[in-house]
Design a protein around this motif. Structure first.
Motif, short mmCIF file in Angstrom:
data_model
loop_
_atom_site.label_atom_id
_atom_site.label_comp_id
_atom_site.label_asym_id
_atom_site.label_seq_id
_atom_site.Cartn_x
_atom_site.Cartn_y
_atom_site.Cartn_z
N ALA A 153 0.82 -1.21 0.00
CA ALA A 153 0.00 0.00 0.00
C ALA A 153 0.85 1.27 0.00
O ALA A 153 0.50 2.25 -0.66
CB ALA A 153 -0.93 -0.01 1.20
N GLY A 154 1.98 1.24 0.73
CA GLY A 154 2.84 2.42 0.75
C GLY A 154 3.43 2.72 -0.61
O GLY A 154 3.49 3.88 -1.04
N GLY A 155 3.85 1.67 -1.33
CA GLY A 155 4.37 1.86 -2.67
C GLY A 155 3.30 2.33 -3.64
O GLY A 155 3.56 3.16 -4.52
N ILE A 156 2.08 1.79 -3.49
CA ILE A 156 0.98 2.21 -4.36
C ILE A 156 0.66 3.69 -4.13
O ILE A 156 0.41 4.44 -5.09
CB ILE A 156 -0.26 1.35 -4.09
N PHE A 157 0.70 4.11 -2.87
CA PHE A 157 0.48 5.53 -2.58
C PHE A 157 1.55 6.37 -3.26
O PHE A 157 1.26 7.45 -3.79
CB PHE A 157 0.50 5.76 -1.07
N GLY A 158 2.80 5.90 -3.26
CA GLY A 158 3.87 6.63 -3.92
C GLY A 158 3.64 6.73 -5.42
O GLY A 158 3.88 7.78 -6.03
N VAL A 159 3.16 5.64 -6.03
CA VAL A 159 2.84 5.66 -7.46
C VAL A 159 1.75 6.69 -7.75
O VAL A 159 1.85 7.50 -8.68
CB VAL A 159 2.40 4.26 -7.93
N PHE A 160 0.71 6.66 -6.92
CA PHE A 160 -0.40 7.61 -7.11
C PHE A 160 0.06 9.05 -6.94
O PHE A 160 -0.26 9.92 -7.77
CB PHE A 160 -1.51 7.29 -6.10
N LEU A 161 0.83 9.32 -5.89
CA LEU A 161 1.27 10.68 -5.60
C LEU A 161 2.13 11.24 -6.73
O LEU A 161 1.91 12.35 -7.21
CB LEU A 161 2.04 10.71 -4.29
N LEU A 162 3.09 10.45 -7.19
CA LEU A 162 4.00 10.93 -8.23
C LEU A 162 3.32 10.97 -9.59
O LEU A 162 3.63 11.84 -10.41
CB LEU A 162 5.25 10.04 -8.27
N ARG A 163 2.40 10.07 -9.84
CA ARG A 163 1.62 10.16 -11.08
C ARG A 163 0.86 11.47 -11.14
O ARG A 163 0.84 12.15 -12.17
CB ARG A 163 0.65 8.99 -11.19
N GLN A 164 0.21 11.82 -10.03
CA GLN A 164 -0.54 13.07 -10.00
C GLN A 164 0.37 14.27 -10.24
O GLN A 164 -0.03 15.25 -10.86
CB GLN A 164 -1.26 13.22 -8.65
N PHE A 165 1.60 14.20 -9.73
CA PHE A 165 2.54 15.31 -9.93
C PHE A 165 2.99 15.36 -11.39
O PHE A 165 3.03 16.43 -12.00
CB PHE A 165 3.75 15.16 -9.02
N TYR A 166 3.33 14.21 -11.96
CA TYR A 166 3.80 14.19 -13.35
C TYR A 166 2.74 14.68 -14.31
O TYR A 166 3.05 15.29 -15.34
CB TYR A 166 4.22 12.77 -13.74
N ILE A 167 1.47 14.41 -14.00
CA ILE A 167 0.39 14.86 -14.87
C ILE A 167 0.35 16.37 -14.98
O ILE A 167 -0.02 16.94 -16.02
CB ILE A 167 -0.96 14.29 -14.37
N THR A 168 0.74 17.06 -13.88
CA THR A 168 0.70 18.53 -13.89
C THR A 168 1.82 19.14 -14.72
O THR A 168 1.79 20.33 -15.00
CB THR A 168 0.80 19.06 -12.45
N ILE A 169 2.82 18.35 -15.12
CA ILE A 169 3.93 18.87 -15.92
C ILE A 169 3.47 18.93 -17.37
O ILE A 169 3.00 17.94 -17.93
CB ILE A 169 5.17 17.97 -15.80
N PRO A 170 3.58 20.10 -18.02
CA PRO A 170 3.08 20.25 -19.40
C PRO A 170 3.71 19.26 -20.36
O PRO A 170 4.89 18.94 -20.27
CB PRO A 170 3.48 21.69 -19.75
N LYS A 171 2.91 18.79 -21.32
CA LYS A 171 3.41 17.87 -22.33
C LYS A 171 4.42 18.52 -23.25
O LYS A 171 5.17 17.82 -23.94
CB LYS A 171 2.24 17.31 -23.15
N ASP A 172 4.41 19.85 -23.29
CA ASP A 172 5.37 20.55 -24.16
C ASP A 172 6.81 20.19 -23.80
O ASP A 172 7.68 20.13 -24.68
CB ASP A 172 5.18 22.07 -24.03
N LEU A 173 7.07 19.95 -22.52
CA LEU A 173 8.43 19.58 -22.11
C LEU A 173 8.81 18.22 -22.68
O LEU A 173 9.93 18.02 -23.15
CB LEU A 173 8.53 19.56 -20.58
N ASP A 174 7.88 17.28 -22.63
CA ASP A 174 8.14 15.96 -23.20
C ASP A 174 8.39 16.04 -24.70
O ASP A 174 9.32 15.42 -25.23
CB ASP A 174 6.95 15.02 -22.95
N GLU A 175 7.56 16.84 -25.37
CA GLU A 175 7.69 16.96 -26.82
C GLU A 175 8.99 17.66 -27.20
O GLU A 175 9.66 17.27 -28.17
CB GLU A 175 6.49 17.72 -27.38
N ALA A 176 9.37 18.68 -26.42
CA ALA A 176 10.63 19.37 -26.70
C ALA A 176 11.82 18.45 -26.49
O ALA A 176 12.78 18.45 -27.29
CB ALA A 176 10.75 20.60 -25.81
N ALA A 177 11.76 17.64 -25.44
CA ALA A 177 12.84 16.70 -25.18
C ALA A 177 12.91 15.64 -26.28
O ALA A 177 14.00 15.23 -26.71
CB ALA A 177 12.64 16.03 -23.83
#
Length: 280
Positions: A153-177
């Motif tokens: 459960a602790g690891g799943i919470f970490g997956v959820f937390l970081l997924r939510q953070f990564y979603i907030t990062i604009p896709k433009d950065l991924d595309e530029a990279a």
């Protein structure tokens, strides 16, 4: 009453309420700290003696003489909590990035199945887990205290937390990279991980705290005195003759120090992480 006076009154009431709430929250910690410096016969005086007289510094040294393995138990908890925190951050970072930025079949279905694991209390699975680890010969060592929390459960919470953070990062950065020739791994390591520092701080604090305070799992899996963790060691100050409250409180103060240090060094990033991930 004019607006300026009304604002002053509101501020005064707010500060008064915050002070009262702060004293209620800090009160038990202050009692623990003062009790750790008292003579055993003066602990339950009424009215309470908030300033010990005399101050008995020797209570802290008596912790180690009463429990000779206390320092070993302290070290056990420390390295287990550090490994669990590190492992949870690594798993959460990799899996969270995959669910947030990569496309693969049934991604959302797998994520929902993963989240369902958080709904199962640890107490429900502890007996079958014990039987499983017992058959594998992994009982009475620290393995069950490290791997299951990372992948559970602790690891799943970490997956959820970081997924939510990564979603907030604009896709433009991924595309530029990607235009610059970066592979998904390079994008993850060079761009996503540095930007996710606040989320890592949030996850590290929660994970370290949960691992440091875990009492049930060590109680179930450990039987050797030298393998005990700090929560089990704290229980050893109580026996059939009573509780050595002055020593227990001294040990509790020492047990609180790592938690305060972790939060002190990560508090700025922690606050940013709570704000940016929408965690309440």
């Amino acid at each position: 009453m004019n607006n300026k006076t009304l604002r002053v009154v509101k501020n005064a009431v707010t500060y008064l309420l915050l002070t009262v709430v702060s004293l209620i929250i800090v009160g038990p910690f202050l009692w623990m700290l003062t009790t750790s410096l008292k003579d055993q016969n003066k602990i339950f005086l009424f009215p309470p003696q908030w300033i010990p007289n005399p101050i008995v510094w020797s209570n802290y040294s008596h912790v180690f003489t009463t429990q000779p393995h206390f320092l070993l138990h302290y070290g056990n908890s420390l390295y287990i909590a550090m490994l669990v925190t590190l492992g949870t951050c690594i798993v959460g970072a990799l899996a969270g990035y995959s669910f947030a930025k990569l496309n693969f079949p049934f991604k959302n279905v797998f994520f929902l199945i993963l989240l369902s694991g958080m709904m199962i209390p640890n107490e429900v699975t502890i007996i079958p887990n014990f039987i499983w680890f017992s058959k594998l010969g992994l009982v009475n060592n620290h393995f069950p205290l490290i791997i299951p929390p990372i992948l559970g459960a602790g690891g799943i919470f970490g997956v959820f937390l970081l997924r939510q953070f990564y979603i907030t990062i604009p896709k433009d950065l991924d595309e530029a990279a990607e235009i610059d020739g970066s592979t998904p791994w390079q994008t993850f390591w060079r761009i996503m991980v540095p930007m996710a520092t606040p989320a890592f701080a949030t996850l590290a604090i929660f994970t370290f705290l949960n691992s440091w305070e875990d009492f049930l799992d060590p109680l179930i899996y450990l039987s050797s005195d030298k393998l005990f963790t700090l929560p089990i060691a704290m229980k050893l100050f109580t026996d059939t003759a009573g509780t050595d409250w002055h020593l227990l409180m001294a040990a509790s103060v020492m047990a609180t120090v790592p938690l305060l240090l972790v939060f002190f060094f990560a508090q700025k990033k922690f606050i940013e992480g709570v704000a940016t991930t929408g965690l309440k």
